[in-house]
Write a protein that holds these residues in place. Sequence first.
Motif, PDB file in Angstrom:
ATOM      1  N   ASP A  42       0.795  -1.229   0.000  1.00 34.67           N
ATOM      2  CA  ASP A  42       0.000   0.000   0.000  1.00 34.67           C
ATOM      3  C   ASP A  42       0.826   1.277   0.000  1.00 34.67           C
ATOM      4  O   ASP A  42       0.264   2.385   0.073  1.00 34.67           O
ATOM      5  CB  ASP A  42      -0.989   0.027   1.176  1.00 34.67           C
ATOM      6  CG  ASP A  42      -2.048  -1.064   1.055  1.00 34.67           C
ATOM      7  OD1 ASP A  42      -2.485  -1.337  -0.079  1.00 34.67           O
ATOM      8  OD2 ASP A  42      -2.427  -1.648   2.082  1.00 34.67           O
ATOM      9  N   GLU A  43       2.154   1.161  -0.094  1.00 38.42           N
ATOM     10  CA  GLU A  43       2.963   2.358  -0.294  1.00 38.42           C
ATOM     11  C   GLU A  43       2.722   2.905  -1.699  1.00 38.42           C
ATOM     12  O   GLU A  43       2.303   2.175  -2.602  1.00 38.42           O
ATOM     13  CB  GLU A  43       4.452   2.040  -0.114  1.00 38.42           C
ATOM     14  CG  GLU A  43       4.877   1.762   1.317  1.00 38.42           C
ATOM     15  CD  GLU A  43       4.878   3.005   2.189  1.00 38.42           C
ATOM     16  OE1 GLU A  43       4.957   4.132   1.638  1.00 38.42           O
ATOM     17  OE2 GLU A  43       4.785   2.847   3.412  1.00 38.42           O
ATOM     18  N   LYS A  44       3.013   4.195  -1.895  1.00 42.57           N
ATOM     19  CA  LYS A  44       2.823   4.841  -3.193  1.00 42.57           C
ATOM     20  C   LYS A  44       4.175   5.034  -3.866  1.00 42.57           C
ATOM     21  O   LYS A  44       5.190   5.262  -3.200  1.00 42.57           O
ATOM     22  CB  LYS A  44       2.131   6.187  -3.028  1.00 42.57           C
ATOM     23  CG  LYS A  44       0.812   6.134  -2.256  1.00 42.57           C
ATOM     24  CD  LYS A  44      -0.220   5.268  -2.957  1.00 42.57           C
ATOM     25  CE  LYS A  44      -1.590   5.379  -2.309  1.00 42.57           C
ATOM     26  NZ  LYS A  44      -1.616   4.795  -0.935  1.00 42.57           N
ATOM     27  N   ILE A  45       4.193   4.972  -5.201  1.00 42.42           N
ATOM     28  CA  ILE A  45       5.436   5.183  -5.938  1.00 42.42           C
ATOM     29  C   ILE A  45       5.525   6.587  -6.523  1.00 42.42           C
ATOM     30  O   ILE A  45       6.577   7.010  -6.982  1.00 42.42           O
ATOM     31  CB  ILE A  45       5.624   4.136  -7.048  1.00 42.42           C
ATOM     32  CG1 ILE A  45       4.520   4.269  -8.110  1.00 42.42           C
ATOM     33  CG2 ILE A  45       5.681   2.729  -6.461  1.00 42.42           C
ATOM     34  CD1 ILE A  45       4.780   3.451  -9.365  1.00 42.42           C
ATOM     35  N   PHE A  46       4.389   7.341  -6.529  1.00 44.80           N
ATOM     36  CA  PHE A  46       4.392   8.731  -6.963  1.00 44.80           C
ATOM     37  C   PHE A  46       4.201   9.637  -5.759  1.00 44.80           C
ATOM     38  O   PHE A  46       3.449   9.302  -4.832  1.00 44.80           O
ATOM     39  CB  PHE A  46       3.270   8.985  -7.973  1.00 44.80           C
ATOM     40  CG  PHE A  46       3.481   8.298  -9.293  1.00 44.80           C
ATOM     41  CD1 PHE A  46       4.193   8.915 -10.307  1.00 44.80           C
ATOM     42  CD2 PHE A  46       2.967   7.029  -9.518  1.00 44.80           C
ATOM     43  CE1 PHE A  46       4.397   8.282 -11.524  1.00 44.80           C
ATOM     44  CE2 PHE A  46       3.163   6.387 -10.725  1.00 44.80           C
ATOM     45  CZ  PHE A  46       3.885   7.013 -11.740  1.00 44.80           C
ATOM     46  N   ASP A  47       4.877  10.794  -5.770  1.00 48.79           N
ATOM     47  CA  ASP A  47       4.679  11.729  -4.667  1.00 48.79           C
ATOM     48  C   ASP A  47       3.405  12.543  -4.902  1.00 48.79           C
ATOM     49  O   ASP A  47       2.683  12.324  -5.875  1.00 48.79           O
ATOM     50  CB  ASP A  47       5.902  12.632  -4.492  1.00 48.79           C
ATOM     51  CG  ASP A  47       6.160  13.554  -5.682  1.00 48.79           C
ATOM     52  OD1 ASP A  47       5.248  13.729  -6.528  1.00 48.79           O
ATOM     53  OD2 ASP A  47       7.279  14.102  -5.763  1.00 48.79           O
ATOM     54  N   ASN A  52       5.089  12.934  -9.323  1.00 49.60           N
ATOM     55  CA  ASN A  52       6.420  12.555  -9.808  1.00 49.60           C
ATOM     56  C   ASN A  52       6.789  11.166  -9.309  1.00 49.60           C
ATOM     57  O   ASN A  52       6.557  10.826  -8.146  1.00 49.60           O
ATOM     58  CB  ASN A  52       7.460  13.557  -9.316  1.00 49.60           C
ATOM     59  CG  ASN A  52       7.159  14.966  -9.771  1.00 49.60           C
ATOM     60  OD1 ASN A  52       7.043  15.230 -10.963  1.00 49.60           O
ATOM     61  ND2 ASN A  52       7.019  15.881  -8.821  1.00 49.60           N
ATOM     62  N   LEU A  53       7.369  10.364 -10.181  1.00 55.07           N
ATOM     63  CA  LEU A  53       7.788   9.028  -9.803  1.00 55.07           C
ATOM     64  C   LEU A  53       8.995   9.104  -8.869  1.00 55.07           C
ATOM     65  O   LEU A  53      10.057   9.603  -9.251  1.00 55.07           O
ATOM     66  CB  LEU A  53       8.143   8.209 -11.040  1.00 55.07           C
ATOM     67  CG  LEU A  53       8.698   6.807 -10.778  1.00 55.07           C
ATOM     68  CD1 LEU A  53       7.666   5.940 -10.083  1.00 55.07           C
ATOM     69  CD2 LEU A  53       9.150   6.150 -12.073  1.00 55.07           C
ATOM     70  N   VAL A  54       8.848   8.608  -7.649  1.00 57.27           N
ATOM     71  CA  VAL A  54       9.952   8.608  -6.689  1.00 57.27           C
ATOM     72  C   VAL A  54      10.233   7.218  -6.149  1.00 57.27           C
ATOM     73  O   VAL A  54      11.233   6.990  -5.471  1.00 57.27           O
ATOM     74  CB  VAL A  54       9.660   9.565  -5.513  1.00 57.27           C
ATOM     75  CG1 VAL A  54       9.615  11.006  -5.993  1.00 57.27           C
ATOM     76  CG2 VAL A  54       8.356   9.194  -4.805  1.00 57.27           C
ATOM     77  N   GLY A  55       9.341   6.260  -6.428  1.00 53.60           N
ATOM     78  CA  GLY A  55       9.530   4.915  -5.930  1.00 53.60           C
ATOM     79  C   GLY A  55       9.205   4.827  -4.446  1.00 53.60           C
ATOM     80  O   GLY A  55       8.441   5.624  -3.907  1.00 53.60           O
ATOM     81  N   VAL A  56       9.816   3.843  -3.794  1.00 51.71           N
ATOM     82  CA  VAL A  56       9.662   3.663  -2.346  1.00 51.71           C
ATOM     83  C   VAL A  56      11.065   3.567  -1.754  1.00 51.71           C
ATOM     84  O   VAL A  56      11.827   2.672  -2.115  1.00 51.71           O
ATOM     85  CB  VAL A  56       8.866   2.394  -1.998  1.00 51.71           C
ATOM     86  CG1 VAL A  56       8.718   2.265  -0.485  1.00 51.71           C
ATOM     87  CG2 VAL A  56       7.498   2.405  -2.669  1.00 51.71           C
ATOM     88  N   SER A  57      11.392   4.491  -0.862  1.00 52.99           N
ATOM     89  CA  SER A  57      12.727   4.540  -0.276  1.00 52.99           C
ATOM     90  C   SER A  57      12.795   3.742   1.019  1.00 52.99           C
ATOM     91  O   SER A  57      11.867   3.788   1.832  1.00 52.99           O
ATOM     92  CB  SER A  57      13.127   5.990   0.010  1.00 52.99           C
ATOM     93  OG  SER A  57      13.214   6.738  -1.196  1.00 52.99           O
ATOM     94  N   VAL A  58      13.892   3.025   1.199  1.00 48.99           N
ATOM     95  CA  VAL A  58      14.166   2.321   2.445  1.00 48.99           C
ATOM     96  C   VAL A  58      14.995   3.272   3.301  1.00 48.99           C
ATOM     97  O   VAL A  58      16.149   3.565   2.972  1.00 48.99           O
ATOM     98  CB  VAL A  58      14.929   1.011   2.184  1.00 48.99           C
ATOM     99  CG1 VAL A  58      15.226   0.293   3.484  1.00 48.99           C
ATOM    100  CG2 VAL A  58      14.128   0.114   1.241  1.00 48.99           C
ATOM    101  N   ASP A  71       4.048   8.566   2.153  1.00 50.53           N
ATOM    102  CA  ASP A  71       5.316   9.288   2.206  1.00 50.53           C
ATOM    103  C   ASP A  71       6.409   8.635   1.376  1.00 50.53           C
ATOM    104  O   ASP A  71       7.568   9.057   1.420  1.00 50.53           O
ATOM    105  CB  ASP A  71       5.775   9.442   3.651  1.00 50.53           C
ATOM    106  CG  ASP A  71       6.011   8.092   4.342  1.00 50.53           C
ATOM    107  OD1 ASP A  71       5.789   7.050   3.701  1.00 50.53           O
ATOM    108  OD2 ASP A  71       6.398   8.092   5.533  1.00 50.53           O
ATOM    109  N   ASN A  72       6.055   7.587   0.628  1.00 49.47           N
ATOM    110  CA  ASN A  72       7.001   6.933  -0.291  1.00 49.47           C
ATOM    111  C   ASN A  72       8.226   6.387   0.434  1.00 49.47           C
ATOM    112  O   ASN A  72       9.330   6.391  -0.111  1.00 49.47           O
ATOM    113  CB  ASN A  72       7.463   7.897  -1.389  1.00 49.47           C
ATOM    114  CG  ASN A  72       6.337   8.688  -2.008  1.00 49.47           C
ATOM    115  OD1 ASN A  72       6.218   9.882  -1.766  1.00 49.47           O
ATOM    116  ND2 ASN A  72       5.509   8.029  -2.798  1.00 49.47           N
ATOM    117  N   ALA A  73       8.042   5.881   1.662  1.00 53.67           N
ATOM    118  CA  ALA A  73       9.184   5.397   2.431  1.00 53.67           C
ATOM    119  C   ALA A  73       8.776   4.287   3.383  1.00 53.67           C
ATOM    120  O   ALA A  73       7.633   4.242   3.849  1.00 53.67           O
ATOM    121  CB  ALA A  73       9.817   6.544   3.214  1.00 53.67           C
ATOM    122  N   VAL A  74       9.737   3.401   3.665  1.00 54.72           N
ATOM    123  CA  VAL A  74       9.555   2.341   4.670  1.00 54.72           C
ATOM    124  C   VAL A  74      10.791   2.308   5.551  1.00 54.72           C
ATOM    125  O   VAL A  74      11.853   2.825   5.199  1.00 54.72           O
ATOM    126  CB  VAL A  74       9.345   0.953   4.019  1.00 54.72           C
ATOM    127  CG1 VAL A  74       8.111   0.941   3.142  1.00 54.72           C
ATOM    128  CG2 VAL A  74      10.585   0.537   3.220  1.00 54.72           C
TER     129      VAL A  74
END
Length: 252
Positions: free
Chosen positions: A183-188, A192-198, A210-213
């Motif tokens: 359920d994380e998002k890949i767009f902000d 804009n495509l930002v993916g999912v940041s670790v 928030d596009n982060a885990v």
Amino acid sequence: MDRSSNAYTFIFAIIMVVVVGAVLAFTSESLKDRQNANVKQEKMQNILYTVGVDSIEHNGAMVPLSRPLAEANFDKFITKQIALNNKGEVIAEGDKAFNVDLAKELGKADDLQMFPLYEAKVEGETCYIIPLRGTGLWGAIWGYIALKDDVNTVKGVVFDHKGETTGLGGEITKAWFQERFQDEKIFDGSGNLVGVSVVKGYGGGNNKDDNAVDAISGATITGDGVTKMISRRLKYYLPYFKKQTDMKVAVK
């Protein structure tokens, strides 16, 4: 010949090398078909895992999705297999798309690569599965990310690695880490495509926008590899998604 002589030892060593080499070559060749079948089934299993298919009805009961069952039921869930060029054009379908070796493709220029994409239908929901490959601390890492039909929300992920440290970077294969991406998002918020940041020291709790885990403790480099792998691979699929008129959200 004198068995204590150097010549005897040398000849004996050569014969043993030839015999052992021949046996190993024969064994490898005879098992090649079985090994290829196992690789194919594992790939199917991982693709299905990303869309939540980890068990299947078999002989009237729900059982874990084994590799043979993944192959037997793959087409039940996967409705389309295609490969794209970097312009988002379909250049291969079916088995030709499935058999694309991402490790080899990454060694090519962008305009020569093939980008596999799988479309799945699970419980009435369409999902898009994208293969991933990148670099961790000690070598290659890879996996799959499934996006829901909004092409923004993560349905699920599967990660694997070649040689990350057990208990540290190797934990990317564990369910508890992979579940963080659901359920994380890949767009902000701006599209804009930002993916999912670790993120090390992540304090976002259960925030799925928030596009982060949260990162794995002691595995910063592997986590960074996962972050880069996701954002870098996803960008190649934007041209294709932009051309689709039935997507629920616009992508930039």
